[in-house]
Design an enzyme around this catalytic site. Structure first.
Site, PDB file in Angstrom:
ATOM      1  N   SER A 106     -12.248   2.054   0.261  1.00 45.96           N
ATOM      2  CA  SER A 106     -11.783   1.869   1.633  1.00 45.96           C
ATOM      3  C   SER A 106     -12.889   2.089   2.651  1.00 45.96           C
ATOM      4  O   SER A 106     -13.782   2.929   2.462  1.00 45.96           O
ATOM      5  CB  SER A 106     -10.642   2.848   1.922  1.00 45.96           C
ATOM      6  OG  SER A 106     -10.300   2.860   3.292  1.00 45.96           O
ATOM      7  N   TYR A 129     -12.537  -2.850   7.268  1.00 49.81           N
ATOM      8  CA  TYR A 129     -11.904  -2.899   8.582  1.00 49.81           C
ATOM      9  C   TYR A 129     -12.997  -3.252   9.587  1.00 49.81           C
ATOM     10  O   TYR A 129     -14.133  -2.783   9.450  1.00 49.81           O
ATOM     11  CB  TYR A 129     -11.303  -1.546   8.985  1.00 49.81           C
ATOM     12  CG  TYR A 129     -10.081  -1.120   8.222  1.00 49.81           C
ATOM     13  CD1 TYR A 129      -8.965  -1.945   8.120  1.00 49.81           C
ATOM     14  CD2 TYR A 129     -10.023   0.136   7.614  1.00 49.81           C
ATOM     15  CE1 TYR A 129      -7.844  -1.536   7.431  1.00 49.81           C
ATOM     16  CE2 TYR A 129      -8.903   0.554   6.931  1.00 49.81           C
ATOM     17  CZ  TYR A 129      -7.814  -0.280   6.841  1.00 49.81           C
ATOM     18  OH  TYR A 129      -6.698   0.125   6.159  1.00 49.81           O
ATOM     19  N   THR A 154      -9.273  -6.605   5.255  1.00 47.49           N
ATOM     20  CA  THR A 154      -7.870  -6.356   5.574  1.00 47.49           C
ATOM     21  C   THR A 154      -7.502  -7.093   6.849  1.00 47.49           C
ATOM     22  O   THR A 154      -8.154  -6.930   7.884  1.00 47.49           O
ATOM     23  CB  THR A 154      -7.605  -4.852   5.726  1.00 47.49           C
ATOM     24  OG1 THR A 154      -7.768  -4.223   4.444  1.00 47.49           O
ATOM     25  CG2 THR A 154      -6.197  -4.588   6.219  1.00 47.49           C
ATOM     26  N   LYS A 234      -6.924  -9.358   2.285  1.00 46.07           N
ATOM     27  CA  LYS A 234      -5.830  -8.446   1.925  1.00 46.07           C
ATOM     28  C   LYS A 234      -4.823  -8.373   3.072  1.00 46.07           C
ATOM     29  O   LYS A 234      -5.186  -8.003   4.192  1.00 46.07           O
ATOM     30  CB  LYS A 234      -6.393  -7.054   1.627  1.00 46.07           C
ATOM     31  CG  LYS A 234      -5.347  -6.008   1.284  1.00 46.07           C
ATOM     32  CD  LYS A 234      -6.009  -4.678   0.997  1.00 46.07           C
ATOM     33  CE  LYS A 234      -5.001  -3.587   0.696  1.00 46.07           C
ATOM     34  NZ  LYS A 234      -4.242  -3.192   1.893  1.00 46.07           N
ATOM     35  N   HIS A 258       0.505  -3.661   3.289  1.00 45.25           N
ATOM     36  CA  HIS A 258      -0.167  -2.404   3.638  1.00 45.25           C
ATOM     37  C   HIS A 258       0.661  -1.192   3.198  1.00 45.25           C
ATOM     38  O   HIS A 258       0.694  -0.161   3.871  1.00 45.25           O
ATOM     39  CB  HIS A 258      -0.428  -2.343   5.147  1.00 45.25           C
ATOM     40  CG  HIS A 258      -1.729  -1.686   5.509  1.00 45.25           C
ATOM     41  ND1 HIS A 258      -2.827  -2.400   5.922  1.00 45.25           N
ATOM     42  CD2 HIS A 258      -2.121  -0.382   5.510  1.00 45.25           C
ATOM     43  CE1 HIS A 258      -3.827  -1.557   6.181  1.00 45.25           C
ATOM     44  NE2 HIS A 258      -3.416  -0.334   5.931  1.00 45.25           N
TER      45      HIS A 258
END
Length: 361
Positions: A106, A129, A154, A234, A258
């Site tokens: 992440s 992100y 994402t 995603k 999510h």
């Protein structure tokens, strides 16, 4: 007693962390309808096993984007493993490698991009992100240099969902270790290019800007200007967006809501998987996350067209209970359950898993 399934790990993880951290990991948005439905939807799918099939040699090995893995079960990106265990994502990465599978790291990891890569014993993808383009560029270049094998963008978070457990607890965001101080706030210094009104190499997106909710399909071109790594999106939940993803030459799609943490009331991922698979028509790989708790869930997802699944919260439960060995055990249990489910369903290999294996009631 040693856990014998994922649910046991969830039970044993309860009460080991501060309530605000536990709620952060476990919670969804608003009324948590989608959070609950992610799990319940699997229970509405029935298996139609075939019998008198030789399953003495049952092979569950596969590859994702050409990367060999021991099973079609990957580790999903989840934030801040350091709140679950002092070794954080480094422990998770070692466990995933020991299990012969892949971990997606992440952007909100507790450990640095480089430290996780150094600790890893298996392949890694990097989940991205984009808060600012300068920060995102830093992430992409560092992940590429550290040997990560894909960028997982994402796309379902133009703004943070209303996570009411966090609001009630007054839970505050953590600072990911791999965010340099220069990128830790909105008052970061401008680069010389942006200060002079210039742009990045693609000529379309400013070098430093807080983009907030302005992310668009054009952003993929900007990512490609920085790296040759394959791009996975995603957060796709519709055939319409799956078609656009294919048009923009993505390597893969993660059908994801999510974990029920963004827009409450969207369908559970397993319900929309068939329409995404049909829209893609084999032009990119399709993965699924959300609600996977049993080997039979993996079997159902593959029968409906997924190339592989990703698991999130169960990995955290293993990490909370027993660190790296706990994560390794969670992955091994799912491996063994999935292989047994295949054998009981009359599937000696992944190619034998067909849509006719399932019925939705």
């Amino acid at each position: 007693m040693e856990p014998i399934n994922v649910n046991d790990y969830e039970m044993q993880a309860r009460g080991r962390l501060h309530q605000s951290i536990e709620d952060f990991y476990q919670g969804g948005s608003d009324d948590e309808v989608t959070l609950r439905e992610n799990r319940a939807a699997f229970e509405r799918i029935r298996l139609r096993p075939r019998v008198l099939v030789d399953v003495s040699q049952c092979d569950i090995r596969t590859a994702v984007l050409g990367i060999p893995v021991s099973m079609p079960i990957l580790v999903a990106p989840t934030a801040a493993h350091g709140m679950a265990h002092p070794d954080g994502e480094c422990a998770t990465a070692r466990a995933a490698g020991d299990a012969g599978t892949l971990m997606t790291v992440s952007s909100s990891a507790s450990c640095s991009i480089e430290d996780i890569a150094q600790a890893a014993t298996g392949p890694l993808w990097f989940q991205l992100y984009i808060d600012t383009y300068a920060q995102a560029k830093d992430y992409i270049l560092r992940a590429d240099a550290a040997g990560y094998q894909a960028i997982v963008l994402t796309v379902d978070l133009p703004r943070l969902g209303r996570r009411e457990r966090d609001l009630r607890n007054g839970f505050r965001a953590y600072q990911a270790k791999h965010i340099p101080d220069a990128f830790s706030g909105h008052d970061m210094p401008m680069s010389s290019a942006s200060a002079e009104g210039g742009t990045v190499e693609s000529g379309t997106i400013p070098e430093v800007v807080d983009i907030g909710d302005t992310l668009t399909w054009e952003t993929l071109d900007w990512i490609r200007s920085l790296t040759s790594l394959p791009i996975i999106l995603k957060g796709i939940l519709t055939a319409e967006d799956a078609l656009l993803a294919v048009e923009h030459r993505v390597a893969g799609i993660v059908v994801s809501n999510h974990g029920g943490r963004q827009l409450d009331g969207v369908p559970p991922t397993i319900e929309v998987l068939p329409e995404v698979v049909a829209a893609v028509a084999g032009r990119c790989e399709v993965y699924l996350d959300g609600g996977i708790r049993r080997g039979t869930d993996v079997l159902k997802a593959l029968a409906l067209g997924a190339n592989a699944v990703l698991i999130g919260r169960p990995v955290l439960w293993g990490l909370i209970v027993n660190g790296q060995p706990g994560v390794r055990h969670v992955l091994q249990m799912l491996h063994d359950e999935f292989r047994l489910a295949m054998m009981l369903a009359g599937c000696p290999n992944l190619q034998s898993i067909k849509p006719s294996l399932v019925k939705i009631v």
